[in-house]
Design a protein around this motif. Structure first.
Motif, PDB file in Angstrom:
ATOM      1  N   ARG A   1       0.835  -1.211   0.000  1.00 53.52           N
ATOM      2  CA  ARG A   1       0.000   0.000   0.000  1.00 53.52           C
ATOM      3  C   ARG A   1       0.866   1.257   0.000  1.00 53.52           C
ATOM      4  N   TYR A   2       1.920   1.264   0.814  1.00 58.64           N
ATOM      5  CA  TYR A   2       2.806   2.419   0.861  1.00 58.64           C
ATOM      6  C   TYR A   2       3.564   2.583  -0.449  1.00 58.64           C
TER       7      TYR A   2
ATOM      8  N   LEU B   1      11.511  -1.049  -5.377  1.00 61.48           N
ATOM      9  CA  LEU B   1      10.998  -0.284  -6.513  1.00 61.48           C
ATOM     10  C   LEU B   1      12.152   0.153  -7.414  1.00 61.48           C
ATOM     11  N   MET B   2      13.269   0.504  -6.797  1.00 62.04           N
ATOM     12  CA  MET B   2      14.465   0.848  -7.577  1.00 62.04           C
ATOM     13  C   MET B   2      15.016  -0.392  -8.266  1.00 62.04           C
TER      14      MET B   2
ATOM     15  N   LEU C   1       3.028  -3.497  -7.193  1.00 69.08           N
ATOM     16  CA  LEU C   1       2.700  -4.505  -6.185  1.00 69.08           C
ATOM     17  C   LEU C   1       3.636  -5.702  -6.242  1.00 69.08           C
ATOM     18  N   ARG C   2       3.973  -6.153  -7.442  1.00 67.66           N
ATOM     19  CA  ARG C   2       4.902  -7.285  -7.545  1.00 67.66           C
ATOM     20  C   ARG C   2       6.282  -6.908  -7.024  1.00 67.66           C
ATOM     21  N   ALA C   3       6.728  -5.670  -7.286  1.00 68.70           N
ATOM     22  CA  ALA C   3       8.030  -5.227  -6.778  1.00 68.70           C
ATOM     23  C   ALA C   3       8.018  -5.172  -5.253  1.00 68.70           C
ATOM     24  N   ALA C   4       6.963  -4.619  -4.685  1.00 68.88           N
ATOM     25  CA  ALA C   4       6.896  -4.444  -3.235  1.00 68.88           C
ATOM     26  C   ALA C   4       6.586  -5.747  -2.496  1.00 68.88           C
TER      27      ALA C   4
END
Length: 147
Positions: A8-9, A49-50, A80-83
């Motif tokens: 979510r963040y 994310l990076m 979402l997949r990255a996090a």
């Protein structure tokens, strides 16, 4: 699929960065203050994310984080997949080396159901881009309860 606080963040951070425009950037400290998120936690959120090539760091005066691609090219599912690592609804449907991760795959009567649910989730989260969110994003600094 249960989206954790990290997911979510990550979405909130990516939308805030996208709000800066194609050449804009925003310091994490500013996002942390305006979104009422711990700076230390936001620093952890931005790393994957990076690594996924969704954001880039801009150093120096006026630096911060910027989108690595156009907002219209970054899907909610990418974020979402990255996090989160995955969007699969059940662990037994997780892919491991291109093989479904459950040893009962061949005899399981529910595997097709879970695979179908996974497909619906994937299609849905990939149907929206960051650009889509910008139309409905609240004014920066106005936190929404429960998000």
């Amino acid at each position: 699929m249960l989206v954790t606080t990290k997911g979510r963040y990550a979405m909130r951070l990516m939308i805030r960065i996208a709000q800066q425009g194609p050449d804009g950037k925003v310091p994490l400290r500013k996002v942390a203050e305006e979104e009422d998120i711990s700076l230390k936690y936001l620093e952890q959120v931005v790393r994957p994310l990076m690594a996924a090539g969704l954001v880039r760091s801009v150093r120096g005066k006026g630096g911060g984080y910027a989108l690595a691609r156009e907002a219209s090219e970054i899907r909610a599912g990418d974020v979402l997949r990255a996090a989160e690592g995955s969007t699969v609804p059940v662990a037994c449907n997780a892919l491991e080396d291109d093989v479904i991760g459950c040893p009962r795959k061949g005899e399981c009567t529910t595997v097709r159901f879970w695979a179908g649910l996974d497909q619906v989730i994937e299609e849905y989260v990939d149907s929206a881009t960051l650009a889509d969110f910008l139309e409905y994003a609240p004014v920066p600094g106005m936190a929404i309860e429960g998000c």
